[in-house]
Design an enzyme around this catalytic site. Sequence first.
Site, PDB file in Angstrom:
ATOM      1  N   LYS A 109      -8.309  -3.267   6.990  1.00 19.99           N
ATOM      2  CA  LYS A 109      -7.561  -3.129   5.741  1.00 19.99           C
ATOM      3  C   LYS A 109      -8.345  -2.257   4.797  1.00 19.99           C
ATOM      4  O   LYS A 109      -9.578  -2.189   4.873  1.00 19.99           O
ATOM      5  CB  LYS A 109      -7.336  -4.495   5.085  1.00 19.99           C
ATOM      6  CG  LYS A 109      -6.159  -4.527   4.127  1.00 19.99           C
ATOM      7  CD  LYS A 109      -4.861  -4.741   4.881  1.00 19.99           C
ATOM      8  CE  LYS A 109      -3.681  -4.875   3.953  1.00 19.99           C
ATOM      9  NZ  LYS A 109      -2.529  -5.448   4.677  1.00 19.99           N
ATOM     10  N   ASP A 149       0.681  -0.523   2.215  1.00 17.35           N
ATOM     11  CA  ASP A 149       0.628  -1.924   1.813  1.00 17.35           C
ATOM     12  C   ASP A 149       1.089  -1.960   0.341  1.00 17.35           C
ATOM     13  O   ASP A 149       1.792  -1.042  -0.093  1.00 17.35           O
ATOM     14  CB  ASP A 149      -0.790  -2.488   2.012  1.00 17.35           C
ATOM     15  CG  ASP A 149      -0.811  -4.014   2.000  1.00 17.35           C
ATOM     16  OD1 ASP A 149      -0.352  -4.636   2.966  1.00 17.35           O
ATOM     17  OD2 ASP A 149      -1.255  -4.602   0.994  1.00 17.35           O
TER      18      ASP A 149
HETATM   19  N1  GLU Z   1       0.436  -3.482   5.398  1.00 18.36           N
HETATM   20  C1  GLU Z   1       1.266  -4.003   6.442  1.00 18.36           C
HETATM   21  C2  GLU Z   1       0.786  -5.381   6.848  1.00 18.36           C
HETATM   22  O1  GLU Z   1       0.140  -6.060   6.094  1.00 18.36           O
HETATM   23  C3  GLU Z   1       1.434  -3.043   7.604  1.00 18.36           C
HETATM   24  C4  GLU Z   1       0.170  -2.671   8.317  1.00 18.36           C
HETATM   25  C5  GLU Z   1       0.377  -1.571   9.360  1.00 18.36           C
HETATM   26  O2  GLU Z   1       1.507  -1.161   9.578  1.00 18.36           O
HETATM   27  O3  GLU Z   1      -0.617  -1.146   9.926  1.00 18.36           O
HETATM   28  O4  GLU Z   1       1.103  -5.862   7.901  1.00 18.36           O
END
Ligand code: GLU
Length: 420
Positions: A109, A149
């Site tokens: 993240k 996100d």
């Molecule tokens: N931010 C989204 C999540 O928390 C998507 C993450 C992604 O697609 O890599 O799942």
Amino acid sequence: MPSEGSSINPFETAKKQVDIVCDLIGINGGIREMLKHPKRELSVNFPVRMDDGSYRVFSGFRVQYNMARGPCKGGIRYHPNVSLDEVRALAAWMTWKCAVVNLPYGGAKGGVICDPKHMSQGELERMTRRYASEIAPLIGPEMDIPAPDVYTDSQTMAWIMDTYSVLKGYSVPGVITGKPISLGGSEGRGEATGRGCAYVIREAAPHSKVKVKGASVAVQGFGNAGSVAAKILQEEQGAKIVAVSDTRGGIYNPAGLSVAAVEAHKKKTGSVVGFAGTKPLTHDELLAMDVDILIPAALENQITGKNAHAIRAKIVAEAANGPTTPEADQILYDRKITVLPDVLANAGGVTVSYFEWAQDIQGFFWTLKEVNDRLERVMVRSYGEVHAEAMQRKVHNRTAAYVVAIQRVVDAIKMRGIYP
Ligand code: GLU
């Protein structure tokens, strides 16, 4: 947002959740420690030229939690409350999420401490490009693939794809997902989180004695995940959306809201608040509504030991990451409220991110129907596996999902062995 939640450290929550599952399935020693530590963390402080000519230093992070099962995957968040511990927790949750739906990924993240609502497009672009170049040594299609996100979108992803590609000297669409279709994005990625959530609700409803057709639904957070989940539940499954909220407050109409009309109102005014024919609601009132389905689709720590007793929904479907604390999980379980945990309920987003990455790498693109059919298969299968585990072990769905996920991650760690 309720204030009691803000004092809870999400990484402490994430570690507690791992301990609960390790106790249950007997994982101890060094492997348990690995599951509770991020593999790699990068903190960056970098200057950005603001519109008035001044320079401001922004702080950001990229945490790669675990890559035993494949390259790291996870979004980038822009928010004033981003912290290293929050990003660590979100990276841990990405690891379990990718494993629950069996994607060949680890978890990561990123986040930048900023207030995007008070920045111009130009400032956002310069901040994004500089952050992308700061984390460039750590990302790449075979290493770590970011995505959107909270408060980042396909435009943000386009800037990152371009910055990374300029640094490399050639186009690298597979470095990031959630891109615009014109840059190698996937059909269906924009609504995948909400759509996946709606599929999981549909699968879980019969086990919670809820009929989605005609069911009442309250949604906290009317962003990409919450608004799409509401729209699909309403338009494809016949549910009645009675309340929605955003950072400015909530609105309520017992006769049901047209999600499309609320969306149009939000686009025009910047908020759902003030939508015609509705009564205002506070955040606490929305969470405590007497509805069949509650969808927390905002931030962490919304349902805690303090307010879990007030929840009246039959199903809580977590479109957000980390909205329920471990203390609240136990209270909801004892009260026979079905929680569809984040690592399952919002995994549709990363699942279609995986499809996007696979398409980019092959340079061969799928139709919307192919994307949605495959997404549906992944969500139905994953819900089935989690539900079976919950029934067999007599535990709540979060613990069951973590059992599935952690077993997969631990298998990979053990098969690889520890170097040297
Ligand atoms: N931010 C989204 C999540 O928390 C998507 C993450 C992604 O697609 O890599 O799942």
